[in-house]
Design an enzyme around this catalytic site. Structure first.
Site, PDB file in Angstrom:
ATOM      1  CE1 TYR A 124      -2.950  -3.157   1.015  1.00  0.00           C
ATOM      2  CE2 TYR A 124      -4.437  -1.296   0.783  1.00  0.00           C
ATOM      3  CZ  TYR A 124      -4.222  -2.662   0.833  1.00  0.00           C
ATOM      4  OH  TYR A 124      -5.279  -3.514   0.702  1.00  0.00           O
ATOM      5  CE  LYS A 191       2.730 -18.014   0.626  1.00  0.00           C
ATOM      6  NZ  LYS A 191       1.964 -19.256   0.753  1.00  0.00           N
ATOM      7  CG  ASP A 225      -0.892 -20.169   2.249  1.00  0.00           C
ATOM      8  OD1 ASP A 225      -0.318 -19.753   3.267  1.00  0.00           O
ATOM      9  OD2 ASP A 225      -0.327 -20.917   1.425  1.00  0.00           O
ATOM     10  CG  ASP A 249      -7.787  -4.426   2.617  1.00  0.00           C
ATOM     11  OD1 ASP A 249      -8.835  -4.268   3.266  1.00  0.00           O
ATOM     12  OD2 ASP A 249      -7.618  -3.983   1.469  1.00  0.00           O
TER      13      ASP A 249
END
Ligand code: NAD
Length: 361
Positions: A124, A191, A225, A249
């Site tokens: 972002y 991740k 995930d 988000d």
């Protein structure tokens, strides 16, 4: 003495749901001197600027704002005003509680999660290079030189910076928030197996910060995930989640789904001494001006705001009034009815009226 607070009505359904929240706050008896500031489409038309400087000045001066959603066109036009406000004011912590309210139809019961999203960096940061631009071409050449890896020449590039500084302060915020709210566990979502130098840094920093809370708050880690699956299968295993910006988000919308939808998911953007309160949902432009959408997410954001300004009694009264109206299931908007076309659904204003009636007893 009245609290002076900046009010941004926003675009699309923003003005309807934000005005509903303002009326509910006023019904609690808390005195607020609203300073209205205009951002988004209306500001663009009036001042040729989507985020006039006076909006930021007003929030800096008043320290607190209630903000409706603002439209961001996808892939073209101006960048997000919402992101710009968070970045300009360094509102680095996005706090999004996901809590079940009896009466809301959902596959899940008794969800009580808090999502803490890092708000200032990651993908972002707005550092992007358009496909075909000379900067993108130069960057591709440089990256190929540095890494010996190929990037297709027709690529666009977005940069994902994650710093030790910002990771440290958001994880610390999450642990402090957990302590203040009698929470037991913080889960760091990442991740890091793939992005070793960004998510890897976030995770390593989180592990270091967690050591300061040993014996007080449990620390866990989860890959994003896998976390998505676990949240769908066994959300009750989790408590407070701390995540980099993009995963925060996405996961907060997933958690909104667990509790019955975006219509009831509130949020807060918090900095060191500034805070902007807004719903998780966006401006839902197709419902603009129809008096149709659910004001609850904005009203619950107002509850968070009342707690922040230490009007705890009013916050509790307002939240209880919302709970009662939802539990009765009568004066609620279409999204809280058994089917979206239910003819007994009421409008945004009427749901706020029912909540106000409960506040006044
Ligand atoms: P959205 O959240 O505006 O709407 C998606 C769908 O969710 C709606 O079509 C509606 O079915 C449902 N919904 C949303 N709010 C609801 C409410 N209060 N009551 C009942 N149902 C509700 O998401 P979008 O369509 O992806 O985004 C629309 C615009 O809003 C875009 O321009 C986007 O950039 C912007 N946006 C702004 C913010 C913000 O201001 N913080 C956040 C997200 C999206």
């Amino acid at each position: 003495m009245a609290h002076k607070i900046t009010l941004i009505l926003g675009d699309g359904i923003g003005p309807e749901v934000t005005q509903a929240a303002v009326r509910c706050i006023e019904a609690t008896g808390v005195k607020i001197d609203w300073e209205e500031a205009c951002a988004g489409q209306e500001a663009l038309e009036k001042y040729q600027n989507i985020l006039p400087e006076n909006v930021l000045q007003s929030i800096k001066k008043n320290k607190v704002a209630l903000k409706g959603p603002i439209i961001t066109p996808i892939g073209e036009g101006f960048r997000s005003v919402n992101v710009a406000i968070r970045q300009a004011l360094d509102l680095y912590a996005c706090v999004r509680p996901a809590k079940s309210y009896p009466g809301v139809r959902s596959y899940y019961k008794d969800i009580d999660l808090i999502i803490i999203r890092e708000n200032s960096e990651d993908l972002y940061s707005g550092i992007e290079f358009e496909e075909g631009s000379s900067q993108a071409k130069n960057l591709i050449t440089q990256i190929e030189e540095y890494t010996n890896k190929r990037i297709r020449p027709d690529s666009g590039i977005s940069i994902k910076p994650i710093s030790k500084f910002a990771s440290q302060r958001i994880v610390k915020f999450a642990f402090e928030h957990a302590l203040q709210n009698n929470r037991k566990k913080v889960t760091c979502v990442h991740k890091a197996n793939i992005m070793k130098f960004t998510d890897g840094l976030f995770l390593k920093t989180a592990r270091d910060v967690a050591k300061e809370y040993t014996g007080k708050i449990t620390f866990e880690e989860a890959i994003v995930d896998n976390m998505s699956m676990q949240l769908v299968q066994k959300p009750h295993n989790f408590d407070v989640l701390v995540l980099p910006n993009l995963y925060g988000d996405i996961i907060s919308d997933l958690c909104a789904g667990l509790i019955g939808g975006l219509g009831i998911a509130p949020g807060a953007n918090i900095g060191d001494n500034l805070a902007v309160f807004e719903a998780v949902h966006g401006a839902a432009p197709k419902y603009r001006g129809l008096n149709k959408t659910n004001p609850t997410a904005m009203i619950l954001s107002a509850v968070l705001m009342l707690k922040y300004i230490k009007e705890d009694k009013a916050a509790t009264r307002l939240e209880n009034a919302v709970k009662e109206v939802i539990a009765e299931g009568k004066s609620v908007t279409y999204d809280l009815k058994p089917t979206p076309n239910d003819v007994t659904a009421v409008g945004t204003r009427e749901m706020a009226d029912a909540i106000i009636k409960k506040i006044r007893g």
